[in-house]
Design a protein around this motif. Sequence first.
Motif, PDB file in Angstrom:
ATOM      1  N   TRP A 130      -8.137  -2.157   2.539  1.00 29.07           N
ATOM      2  CA  TRP A 130      -9.462  -0.830   2.503  1.00 29.07           C
ATOM      3  C   TRP A 130     -10.014  -1.470   4.247  1.00 29.07           C
ATOM      4  O   TRP A 130     -10.207  -2.687   4.265  1.00 29.07           O
ATOM      5  N   LYS A 143      -3.397   5.159  -1.740  1.00 29.55           N
ATOM      6  CA  LYS A 143      -3.743   3.842  -2.367  1.00 29.55           C
ATOM      7  C   LYS A 143      -3.470   2.845  -1.469  1.00 29.55           C
ATOM      8  O   LYS A 143      -2.767   2.274  -1.069  1.00 29.55           O
ATOM      9  N   GLU A 144      -4.611   1.942  -1.255  1.00 32.96           N
ATOM     10  CA  GLU A 144      -4.133   0.321  -0.190  1.00 32.96           C
ATOM     11  C   GLU A 144      -4.463  -0.491  -1.205  1.00 32.96           C
ATOM     12  O   GLU A 144      -3.881   0.102  -2.576  1.00 32.96           O
ATOM     13  N   TRP A 201       0.886  -1.131  -0.169  1.00 32.85           N
ATOM     14  CA  TRP A 201      -0.026   0.083   0.583  1.00 32.85           C
ATOM     15  C   TRP A 201       1.055   1.292  -0.277  1.00 32.85           C
ATOM     16  O   TRP A 201       1.902   1.615   0.466  1.00 32.85           O
ATOM     17  N   TYR A 202       0.400   2.117  -0.669  1.00 29.32           N
ATOM     18  CA  TYR A 202       1.222   3.822  -0.541  1.00 29.32           C
ATOM     19  C   TYR A 202       0.372   4.295  -0.163  1.00 29.32           C
ATOM     20  O   TYR A 202      -0.978   4.749  -0.175  1.00 29.32           O
ATOM     21  N   SER A 249       0.499   6.465 -13.894  1.00 31.75           N
ATOM     22  CA  SER A 249      -0.120   4.636 -14.675  1.00 31.75           C
ATOM     23  C   SER A 249       1.308   3.827 -15.828  1.00 31.75           C
ATOM     24  O   SER A 249       1.713   4.255 -15.426  1.00 31.75           O
ATOM     25  N   TYR A 255      -8.710   2.871   6.495  1.00 35.08           N
ATOM     26  CA  TYR A 255      -7.261   1.996   6.581  1.00 35.08           C
ATOM     27  C   TYR A 255      -7.078   1.480   7.765  1.00 35.08           C
ATOM     28  O   TYR A 255      -7.091   1.816   8.386  1.00 35.08           O
ATOM     29  N   VAL A 283      -4.055  -1.316  -5.370  1.00 37.00           N
ATOM     30  CA  VAL A 283      -4.567  -0.132  -6.481  1.00 37.00           C
ATOM     31  C   VAL A 283      -3.744  -0.755  -7.612  1.00 37.00           C
ATOM     32  O   VAL A 283      -3.641  -0.759  -8.838  1.00 37.00           O
ATOM     33  N   TYR A 284      -2.660  -0.899  -7.393  1.00 28.16           N
ATOM     34  CA  TYR A 284      -1.090  -1.136  -8.764  1.00 28.16           C
ATOM     35  C   TYR A 284      -0.847  -1.940  -8.874  1.00 28.16           C
ATOM     36  O   TYR A 284      -1.166  -3.797  -8.379  1.00 28.16           O
ATOM     37  N   GLY A 303      -5.419   6.862 -13.647  1.00 26.81           N
ATOM     38  CA  GLY A 303      -4.436   6.800 -12.455  1.00 26.81           C
ATOM     39  C   GLY A 303      -3.823   8.556 -12.089  1.00 26.81           C
ATOM     40  O   GLY A 303      -3.172   8.562 -11.537  1.00 26.81           O
ATOM     41  N   LEU A 305      -4.218  11.937 -10.298  1.00 23.50           N
ATOM     42  CA  LEU A 305      -4.046  12.822  -8.922  1.00 23.50           C
ATOM     43  C   LEU A 305      -4.843  13.863  -8.367  1.00 23.50           C
ATOM     44  O   LEU A 305      -4.959  14.585 -10.083  1.00 23.50           O
TER      45      LEU A 305
END
Length: 267
Positions: free
Chosen positions: A226, A137-138, A89-90, A109, A219, A141-142, A122, A124
């Motif tokens: 999440w 970003k949980e 996560w970020y 992206s 979170y 997501v990526y 993507g 912001l």
Amino acid sequence: MEGLIIQKKTILISVIAIVIIVSALSGCLGSSGTTQTSTPTATATGTPSLAAGSGDKITVTQSGNTMTIKGGVANKVVSEKFPMDADAWYMITYEYNGPEWSNFITMISTPEYIANDEAIGGLLPMLLEPGKGTIIKEKGVYKSTDYQLLADTCGGPWTVTIVKNPAPAASGQASFSHKAADSTNSISPYFHLNKGSATFTVNQQLPGQYSVAADVQLYNADTGEWAADITHNDNTATITRTVDIEADGNYIMGVTCGGDWQISFTQ
């Protein structure tokens, strides 16, 4: 009279924001916004950067679990590739120092989406003036693949800092507050929750009818997942919500709100 002036200014900002979003969509999804790239070149720190479109070069540096991406004036400038992890996560912090009434539109992206002008997913948070903020970003997501940052439209210097799997340390607090003048997007300190139910109270002071209503997401800071939707796009002055907490541990909230806010919880 003062209230009327503020209302008119708010309406003007809303109209400008709509124009910018339409412009960004046409640039990211249409054929007219094709991104051009050139051979990577070394910066003074030895970090390669890809020149795309026109504007200042973007640099990417890594130190431990923190990645720092910097750029300046840009019209479709893309960074070098950097890895992201689906199991992480970020916490992403952005700061824009361009002139008043200028645009900050950036996206994170994959190279494929950027090359095909499909990077809008993507996006912001956008700014119309100098500002800053932090979002979460949980996990999941990526993807576990390379990404790039596309500076679609930027009127001045900016920095995006990406922290992977931040180490939580519970603050011991049960109430939090934030000033909208500092940022619209913010995060709470870490706090501890026990398994069971938790009741959250959100107070918000929105300056006008067009202000961004509170969006508060919870979170699990130990797992990066999440946990709960505390409130979403609700402009009620005081909101109370009880949610189920699945596990003891450290938690954190991501908050978007156009006014000052205070949040407290009880268990």
